[in-house]
Design an enzyme around this catalytic site. Structure first.
Site, PDB file in Angstrom:
ATOM      1  N   MET A  58      30.863  44.885  32.502  1.00 39.59           N
ATOM      2  CA  MET A  58      32.130  44.502  31.883  1.00 39.59           C
ATOM      3  C   MET A  58      32.229  43.020  31.546  1.00 39.59           C
ATOM      4  O   MET A  58      33.056  42.619  30.733  1.00 39.59           O
ATOM      5  CB  MET A  58      33.305  44.877  32.789  1.00 39.59           C
ATOM      6  CG  MET A  58      33.425  44.011  34.023  1.00 39.59           C
ATOM      7  SD  MET A  58      35.062  44.080  34.831  1.00 39.59           S
ATOM      8  CE  MET A  58      36.094  43.242  33.655  1.00 39.59           C
ATOM      9  N   TYR A  59      31.381  42.170  32.146  1.00 37.97           N
ATOM     10  CA  TYR A  59      31.473  40.742  31.890  1.00 37.97           C
ATOM     11  C   TYR A  59      31.112  40.448  30.439  1.00 37.97           C
ATOM     12  O   TYR A  59      30.003  40.755  29.980  1.00 37.97           O
ATOM     13  CB  TYR A  59      30.540  39.940  32.809  1.00 37.97           C
ATOM     14  CG  TYR A  59      30.849  40.050  34.284  1.00 37.97           C
ATOM     15  CD1 TYR A  59      32.091  40.482  34.738  1.00 37.97           C
ATOM     16  CD2 TYR A  59      29.893  39.705  35.238  1.00 37.97           C
ATOM     17  CE1 TYR A  59      32.371  40.577  36.093  1.00 37.97           C
ATOM     18  CE2 TYR A  59      30.174  39.787  36.600  1.00 37.97           C
ATOM     19  CZ  TYR A  59      31.406  40.231  37.020  1.00 37.97           C
ATOM     20  OH  TYR A  59      31.679  40.319  38.363  1.00 37.97           O
ATOM     21  N   SER A  60      32.044  39.851  29.730  1.00 40.73           N
ATOM     22  CA  SER A  60      31.877  39.578  28.297  1.00 40.73           C
ATOM     23  C   SER A  60      31.519  40.852  27.536  1.00 40.73           C
ATOM     24  O   SER A  60      30.828  40.817  26.510  1.00 40.73           O
ATOM     25  CB  SER A  60      30.823  38.491  28.049  1.00 40.73           C
ATOM     26  OG  SER A  60      31.285  37.240  28.496  1.00 40.73           O
ATOM     27  N   LEU A  61      31.975  41.998  28.063  1.00 35.89           N
ATOM     28  CA  LEU A  61      31.749  43.305  27.429  1.00 35.89           C
ATOM     29  C   LEU A  61      30.263  43.529  27.124  1.00 35.89           C
ATOM     30  O   LEU A  61      29.893  43.992  26.040  1.00 35.89           O
ATOM     31  CB  LEU A  61      32.588  43.428  26.155  1.00 35.89           C
ATOM     32  CG  LEU A  61      34.099  43.241  26.354  1.00 35.89           C
ATOM     33  CD1 LEU A  61      34.843  43.411  25.045  1.00 35.89           C
ATOM     34  CD2 LEU A  61      34.643  44.207  27.403  1.00 35.89           C
ATOM     35  N   LYS A  86      26.650  45.854  37.796  1.00 30.26           N
ATOM     36  CA  LYS A  86      27.672  46.747  38.329  1.00 30.26           C
ATOM     37  C   LYS A  86      28.162  47.731  37.273  1.00 30.26           C
ATOM     38  O   LYS A  86      28.034  47.490  36.065  1.00 30.26           O
ATOM     39  CB  LYS A  86      28.872  45.955  38.841  1.00 30.26           C
ATOM     40  CG  LYS A  86      28.546  44.778  39.725  1.00 30.26           C
ATOM     41  CD  LYS A  86      29.821  44.105  40.218  1.00 30.26           C
ATOM     42  CE  LYS A  86      29.559  42.694  40.702  1.00 30.26           C
ATOM     43  NZ  LYS A  86      29.283  41.750  39.612  1.00 30.26           N
TER      44      LYS A  86
END
Length: 326
Positions: A58-61, A86
């Site tokens: 999910m980080y920076s999609l 993750k």
């Protein structure tokens, strides 16, 4: 750099883990560094002996995984590194794009592998536990990935101790891959994990990987108080921090950290990280860095040994908190 084992596994990891949420695309969060700006941080980590890197889909999609993968393939010996990512949070609002169903766990892993540019993920973690997916289904999906060779180890993320205990029991009952780590919310400002989760991990040989070890900068000395949201770019837009740290007694803990730091002639960040590193269950705090001097504090903390009296001073002001972080 000092090293330890990842829980009860034979894998060697640095006592510090570089959190890569800060690297990816500024369009996701204004404080995130783009690929070019993030490269010096990966270089500094590798040169400092850090071999443990943590990111998430999910980080920076997804861009954080791409940036992390390219940087490590270019700057490090990937066989020496332990790369963690993750799954759980959705990258968009379409069906089956989040959660911990067997379908999404497998699809999410395959997508992360493509973005990382790797054949196998060293540590695949559940970002949070999914209230809609049975534990057995989640674990069966993770075990499948291990058996397929797409994942080497699996790790848990912030959850209630009973959920984590159920997961460990189910893995043993079915002969499935077992969680070897717990990435949870743990620092001097939030110690509720010491009631059940930390003792459980200690008893079961689970490596603890605390996220937000500096309490979103409150323990780093960059913010004067929890209400100070103008000190950094991240603090200006970090709504999650305001939900985590809003208790009246938090300022007393922050002040205690500053007093110990001043008496030792070191930064508050070094003291806060050294406190975590002094805990036997903690394998490696996950620290973020958007300025190269952040590395100076983190690296110095590895060699900073706090006395029993200093630890007592740091812990004495703490008051019970509502459960936060999952």
């Amino acid at each position: 750099m000092k090293y330890t084992f990842l829980g009860r596994t034979g894998v060697t990891v640095s006592r510090l883990c570089l959190g890569c949420m800060s690297y990816g695309s500024p369009s996701w969060r204004p404080w995130v560094l783009d690929e070019a700006a993030s490269r010096p941080f990966f270089r500094r980590a590798v040169e400092s002996g850090i071999n443990f890197f943590d990111t998430a889909d999910m980080y920076s999609l997804g861009a954080s995984e791409e940036v992390t993968g390219r940087a490590l393939r270019e700057l490090a010996n990937i066989e020496e590194c332990v790369v963690a990512t993750k799954v759980f949070n959705p990258l968009n609002d379409r069906p089956n794009m989040g959660g911990l169903s067997r379908k999404h766990v497998v699809q999410g892993c395959e997508a992360s592998l493509r973005r990382l540019g790797m054949e196998t993920i060293d540590l695949y973690q559940v970002h949070r536990f999914d209230p809609h997916t049975p534990i057995d289904e989640m674990l069966a999906g993770l075990d499948l990935l291990v058996r397929q060779g797409k994942v080497r180890y699996i790790g848990g993320g912030s959850a209630a101790a009973w959920q984590f205990a159920q997961s460990l029991s189910a893995s043993e009952r079915h002969g499935w891959a077992r969680f070897v780590t717990m990435q949870n919310h743990y620092n001097l400002l939030y110690r509720e994990e010491e009631r059940e989760m930390i003792p459980l991990c200690d008893a079961e040989g689970i490596g603890v990987l605390p996220w937000s070890p500096l309490a979103r900068g409150l323990l780093a000395g960059t913010r004067s108080s929890p209400k100070d949201t103008s000190a950094t770019r991240r603090a200006e837009s970090d709504d999650f921090a305001r939900k985590l740290y809003d208790q009246p007694g938090d300022q007393e803990v922050i002040d205690a950290v500053r007093r110990v730091a001043q008496s030792r002639g070191v930064s508050p960040a070094q003291v806060a990280l050294a406190w975590l590193l002094s805990k036997p269950a903690v394998t490696a705090p996950i620290f973020g860095a958007t300025r190269l001097e952040h590395f100076d504090d983190a690296l110095a903390a590895v060699d900073l040994e706090l006395s029993k009296e200093e630890i007592r001073q740091l812990e004495a002001p703490y008051r019970p908190h509502p459960v936060r972080g999952f």
